[in-house]
Write a protein that holds these residues in place. Structure first.
Motif, short mmCIF file in Angstrom:
data_model
loop_
_atom_site.label_atom_id
_atom_site.label_comp_id
_atom_site.label_asym_id
_atom_site.label_seq_id
_atom_site.Cartn_x
_atom_site.Cartn_y
_atom_site.Cartn_z
N TYR A 74 60.08 -10.64 21.74
CA TYR A 74 60.01 -9.22 22.01
C TYR A 74 59.40 -8.93 23.37
N CYS A 75 59.84 -7.83 23.96
CA CYS A 75 59.34 -7.41 25.27
C CYS A 75 57.85 -7.12 25.19
N ILE A 76 57.22 -7.16 26.35
CA ILE A 76 55.79 -6.94 26.46
C ILE A 76 55.48 -5.44 26.56
N SER A 77 54.44 -5.03 25.88
CA SER A 77 53.95 -3.65 25.95
C SER A 77 52.45 -3.71 26.20
N THR A 78 52.01 -3.29 27.39
CA THR A 78 50.59 -3.41 27.75
C THR A 78 50.08 -2.13 28.39
N SER A 79 48.78 -2.08 28.58
CA SER A 79 48.14 -0.93 29.22
C SER A 79 46.81 -1.37 29.83
N THR A 80 46.43 -0.74 30.93
CA THR A 80 45.12 -0.99 31.51
C THR A 80 44.17 0.18 31.30
N ASP A 81 44.56 1.13 30.46
CA ASP A 81 43.70 2.29 30.25
C ASP A 81 43.47 2.48 28.76
N GLY A 82 42.21 2.56 28.36
CA GLY A 82 41.88 2.71 26.96
C GLY A 82 41.39 4.09 26.59
N THR A 83 41.77 5.11 27.39
CA THR A 83 41.33 6.47 27.12
C THR A 83 41.84 6.99 25.79
N SER A 84 43.11 6.69 25.49
CA SER A 84 43.72 7.15 24.24
C SER A 84 44.36 5.96 23.56
N TYR A 85 44.21 5.87 22.25
CA TYR A 85 44.76 4.74 21.51
C TYR A 85 44.80 5.10 20.03
N PHE A 86 45.55 4.31 19.25
CA PHE A 86 45.56 4.48 17.81
C PHE A 86 44.29 3.88 17.22
N SER A 87 43.58 4.67 16.44
CA SER A 87 42.42 4.14 15.73
C SER A 87 42.72 3.86 14.27
N ASN A 88 43.90 4.30 13.80
CA ASN A 88 44.31 3.95 12.44
C ASN A 88 45.81 4.18 12.30
N PHE A 89 46.44 3.31 11.51
CA PHE A 89 47.83 3.50 11.11
C PHE A 89 47.92 3.15 9.64
N THR A 90 48.46 4.07 8.83
CA THR A 90 48.54 3.85 7.39
C THR A 90 49.94 4.16 6.89
N THR A 91 50.31 3.52 5.79
CA THR A 91 51.54 3.87 5.09
C THR A 91 51.22 4.07 3.62
N THR A 92 52.04 4.89 2.97
CA THR A 92 51.95 5.10 1.52
C THR A 92 53.36 5.15 0.97
N GLY A 93 53.47 4.92 -0.33
CA GLY A 93 54.76 5.03 -0.99
C GLY A 93 55.60 3.78 -0.95
N GLY A 94 55.14 2.72 -0.27
CA GLY A 94 55.89 1.48 -0.23
C GLY A 94 55.54 0.57 -1.39
N VAL A 95 56.32 -0.49 -1.55
CA VAL A 95 55.98 -1.51 -2.53
C VAL A 95 54.66 -2.16 -2.13
N SER A 96 54.48 -2.43 -0.84
CA SER A 96 53.19 -2.79 -0.26
C SER A 96 52.97 -1.87 0.93
N ASN A 97 51.71 -1.69 1.30
CA ASN A 97 51.38 -0.71 2.33
C ASN A 97 50.36 -1.25 3.34
N ILE A 98 50.25 -0.53 4.45
CA ILE A 98 49.36 -0.89 5.54
C ILE A 98 48.23 0.13 5.63
N SER A 99 47.03 -0.34 5.87
CA SER A 99 45.91 0.50 6.27
C SER A 99 45.18 -0.26 7.37
N ASN A 100 45.38 0.17 8.61
CA ASN A 100 44.95 -0.64 9.75
C ASN A 100 44.08 0.19 10.69
N ALA A 101 42.77 0.21 10.40
CA ALA A 101 41.80 0.88 11.26
C ALA A 101 41.40 -0.09 12.38
#
Length: 204
Positions: A74-101
């Motif tokens: 996969y292609c590279i995705s990078t950044s040199t600035d940490g001003t804004s970023y994801f602090s959590n990503f969650t899923t619900t309703g799946g057979v299995s789910n993600i909770s990634n703080a």
């Protein structure tokens, strides 16, 4: 003019052309007037260099040209600035789910492929992002055909059209999708309300 007997090539992670098996990923040769070939057996997510030389006759070759670098996977995705970023990503309703703080990942990219959300083809999962910092554009992709890119129709499953904070939505697994693992990529960008899947975001 083209060499009389085609070309010889080597794909390497290290070492110079013709230096032996250490660092050699693949090698081969073409016949007269053939200028394309394929390399098999390369590993994903590896930086390689390719070297090529002409075969002018028996025991007569040109100097090697190269290296020309490329990356598998996969292609590279990078950044040199940490001003804004994801602090959590969650899923619900799946057979299995993600909770990634998470916090800000080094170089702006976090590899969370060990986390899995799953669902039956034709059904959906709900997702939500939490953003730290300022307003951003947000986009999500899934490589539904496992061809190591996010360019195909239907693979961008969400994108904003303007800047915002937390986002949410649903992702539907296309009917008929074979059982297996599929790469998801999630990206935010405070400089672009419709982020690209690849490339580098620098601070300004």
């Amino acid at each position: 003019s083209a060499p009389a007997d085609g070309y010889q090539w080597e794909v390497r992670t290290g070492g110079g052309p013709g230096s032996g098996s250490d660092g050699l990923g693949a090698s081969g040769s073409t016949t007269t007037d053939v200028t394309n070939d394929g390399a098999s057996g390369l590993s994903n997510d590896i930086d390689y260099s390719i070297f090529v030389r002409g075969i002018c006759g028996s025991g007569d070759t040109s100097d090697w040209t190269g290296p020309t670098g490329f990356r598998t996977g996969y292609c590279i995705s990078t950044s040199t600035d940490g001003t804004s970023y994801f602090s959590n990503f969650t899923t619900t309703g799946g057979v299995s789910n993600i909770s990634n703080a998470t916090g800000y990942a080094p170089n702006g990219y976090g590899d969370y492929t060990a986390q899995v959300v799953s669902q039956v083809p034709g059904l959906s999962v709900n997702w939500a992002t939490t953003t730290s910092g300022g307003e951003v554009g947000t986009a999500i992709w899934v490589d539904w055909n496992n061809d190591l890119d996010f360019d195909d129709a239907g693979e961008q499953v969400f994108t904003t059209t303007s800047y915002g904070y937390n986002q949410s939505g649903t992702i539907t697994v296309p009917p008929g999708t074979p059982d297996g693992s599929y790469r998801m990529r999630i990206r935010c960008n405070y400089l672009n309300p419709t982020p690209d899947a690849c490339g580098h975001r620098k601070s300004v």
